[in-house]
Design a protein around this motif. Sequence first.
Motif, PDB file in Angstrom:
ATOM      1  N   ALA A  58       0.843  -1.193   0.000  1.00  0.00           N
ATOM      2  CA  ALA A  58       0.000   0.000   0.000  1.00  0.00           C
ATOM      3  C   ALA A  58       0.878   1.242   0.000  1.00  0.00           C
ATOM      4  O   ALA A  58       1.934   1.273   0.609  1.00  0.00           O
ATOM      5  CB  ALA A  58      -0.907  -0.012   1.224  1.00  0.00           C
ATOM      6  N   THR A  84      -3.975   3.528   0.447  1.00  0.00           N
ATOM      7  CA  THR A  84      -4.723   3.378  -0.797  1.00  0.00           C
ATOM      8  C   THR A  84      -3.961   2.452  -1.735  1.00  0.00           C
ATOM      9  O   THR A  84      -2.734   2.439  -1.759  1.00  0.00           O
ATOM     10  CB  THR A  84      -4.926   4.743  -1.482  1.00  0.00           C
ATOM     11  OG1 THR A  84      -3.638   5.330  -1.731  1.00  0.00           O
ATOM     12  CG2 THR A  84      -5.769   5.662  -0.608  1.00  0.00           C
ATOM     13  N   LEU A  85      -4.720   1.656  -2.489  1.00  0.00           N
ATOM     14  CA  LEU A  85      -4.130   0.749  -3.451  1.00  0.00           C
ATOM     15  C   LEU A  85      -4.509   1.193  -4.853  1.00  0.00           C
ATOM     16  O   LEU A  85      -5.610   1.694  -5.077  1.00  0.00           O
ATOM     17  CB  LEU A  85      -4.637  -0.673  -3.223  1.00  0.00           C
ATOM     18  CG  LEU A  85      -4.247  -1.369  -1.912  1.00  0.00           C
ATOM     19  CD1 LEU A  85      -4.949  -2.726  -1.827  1.00  0.00           C
ATOM     20  CD2 LEU A  85      -2.749  -1.548  -1.823  1.00  0.00           C
ATOM     21  N   PRO A  87      -5.713   0.417  -8.676  1.00  0.00           N
ATOM     22  CA  PRO A  87      -6.654  -0.608  -9.171  1.00  0.00           C
ATOM     23  C   PRO A  87      -5.959  -1.939  -9.469  1.00  0.00           C
ATOM     24  O   PRO A  87      -6.500  -3.009  -9.180  1.00  0.00           O
ATOM     25  CB  PRO A  87      -7.234   0.035 -10.433  1.00  0.00           C
ATOM     26  CG  PRO A  87      -7.138   1.513 -10.178  1.00  0.00           C
ATOM     27  CD  PRO A  87      -5.858   1.700  -9.404  1.00  0.00           C
ATOM     28  N   ASP A  89      -3.200  -3.191  -8.024  1.00  0.00           N
ATOM     29  CA  ASP A  89      -2.884  -3.860  -6.766  1.00  0.00           C
ATOM     30  C   ASP A  89      -4.143  -4.331  -6.044  1.00  0.00           C
ATOM     31  O   ASP A  89      -4.116  -5.326  -5.317  1.00  0.00           O
ATOM     32  CB  ASP A  89      -2.091  -2.927  -5.853  1.00  0.00           C
ATOM     33  CG  ASP A  89      -0.641  -2.788  -6.288  1.00  0.00           C
ATOM     34  OD1 ASP A  89      -0.222  -3.553  -7.178  1.00  0.00           O
ATOM     35  OD2 ASP A  89       0.069  -1.917  -5.746  1.00  0.00           O
ATOM     36  N   THR A  90      -5.246  -3.632  -6.251  1.00  0.00           N
ATOM     37  CA  THR A  90      -6.513  -4.066  -5.641  1.00  0.00           C
ATOM     38  C   THR A  90      -6.932  -5.418  -6.190  1.00  0.00           C
ATOM     39  O   THR A  90      -7.362  -6.304  -5.435  1.00  0.00           O
ATOM     40  CB  THR A  90      -7.618  -3.024  -5.899  1.00  0.00           C
ATOM     41  OG1 THR A  90      -7.240  -1.786  -5.280  1.00  0.00           O
ATOM     42  CG2 THR A  90      -8.945  -3.489  -5.312  1.00  0.00           C
ATOM     43  N   ASN A  94      -7.284  -8.747  -3.923  1.00  0.00           N
ATOM     44  CA  ASN A  94      -8.497  -9.556  -3.948  1.00  0.00           C
ATOM     45  C   ASN A  94      -8.174 -11.019  -4.253  1.00  0.00           C
ATOM     46  O   ASN A  94      -8.736 -11.942  -3.650  1.00  0.00           O
ATOM     47  CB  ASN A  94      -9.472  -9.023  -5.002  1.00  0.00           C
ATOM     48  CG  ASN A  94     -10.069  -7.672  -4.630  1.00  0.00           C
ATOM     49  OD1 ASN A  94     -10.031  -7.268  -3.469  1.00  0.00           O
ATOM     50  ND2 ASN A  94     -10.605  -6.969  -5.615  1.00  0.00           N
TER      51      ASN A  94
END
Length: 342
Positions: A58, A84-85, A87, A89-90, A94
């Motif tokens: 992060a 915040t990550l 997109p 890394d999100t 996940n």
Amino acid sequence: MKFKTLSKLALVLTLASVLIAACNGSPSSPVGQVTEIVIGPDASTEVVSPTQVLPPTATNTPAPTPTETPTPLPDAPTPTITPTLSPYDTFLMNAFQLIEQENLDGAIAEFTKAIQLNPNEAEAYIQRARTYISMKKYDEAITDCNFAINVEPDNPRVYNTRGVAFASKQSLAQALLDFTKALELAPEFYDVYRNRALTYVQQELYDKALEDMNSAVQGMPQNPEVYYERGNVYFLLEDMDGALADYNQLVTLAPENALGHFQRGLTLLELDRIDEAIVDFSKTIELNPNFIEAYFYRGTAYIETNQTDKAIEDLKYVYANAQDAETKLQAQQELQKLGVNP
């Protein structure tokens, strides 16, 4: 010796199961922890190194420095900065969460979204390849590694991962080329020495396997799994003293390791130290009551020490509970030698 054929077979079967456990902590794993992909029992390291695959980090956006520091009211909450990550890394995060939930298909879908978002980043390809290996989809894993190599041709982790995929589908020569390339790029990538050693074992090149395991032990002296793996190589070389020393170290570092006690028991049988072998098999069963092979070898050891009733009890348990026909047949044959009809 009497036990040589059976115990060597048990060890080879153990090594075969190790080769399948490529990415995930499996029941055959001595410690069952997750690390950089290894064709063997997994082990984690606490220091960030090239051998680790870390989730995306992060990023915090530094806040401007105030000219004055306000004093919060007594009941006011302390402000916190929420990481915040991106997109990309999100999607990776996940996927990691879905892997922890054993939803591998869902993880593949998330890695695919990351790749579609940024096809010029290697990490999602690598992680999707690792997941494919867990699913035994080795050709898909190799394809992903090929894409990753096009993006990052000097990333040793890609070659290690592709090597595991090749080894898992028994393309051993290609696996060795990839492991060697990974070591050329990162000579201190010690998990790759382990992978290459286990591949040499499959080719019965035990001397080369021992050289690589020596390097792994030198680089990871507190990792119990490297002593398990080198001990297995010593066993296959019929160096029982070397095997025993490594299994002793394994049990010292991981005393609750059922597989370590079992392998040491096999070695003690080969050294005619039958009573000590029985102690180790009993410890194995205490730690893992479903370890069928431990009952079998303890039963045969009881025969050698004229503890017939205990031998019959163990062998009957094996005959009743063994899942594979060969083990059941071996138990039946031992019981019949004792005049018992299972």
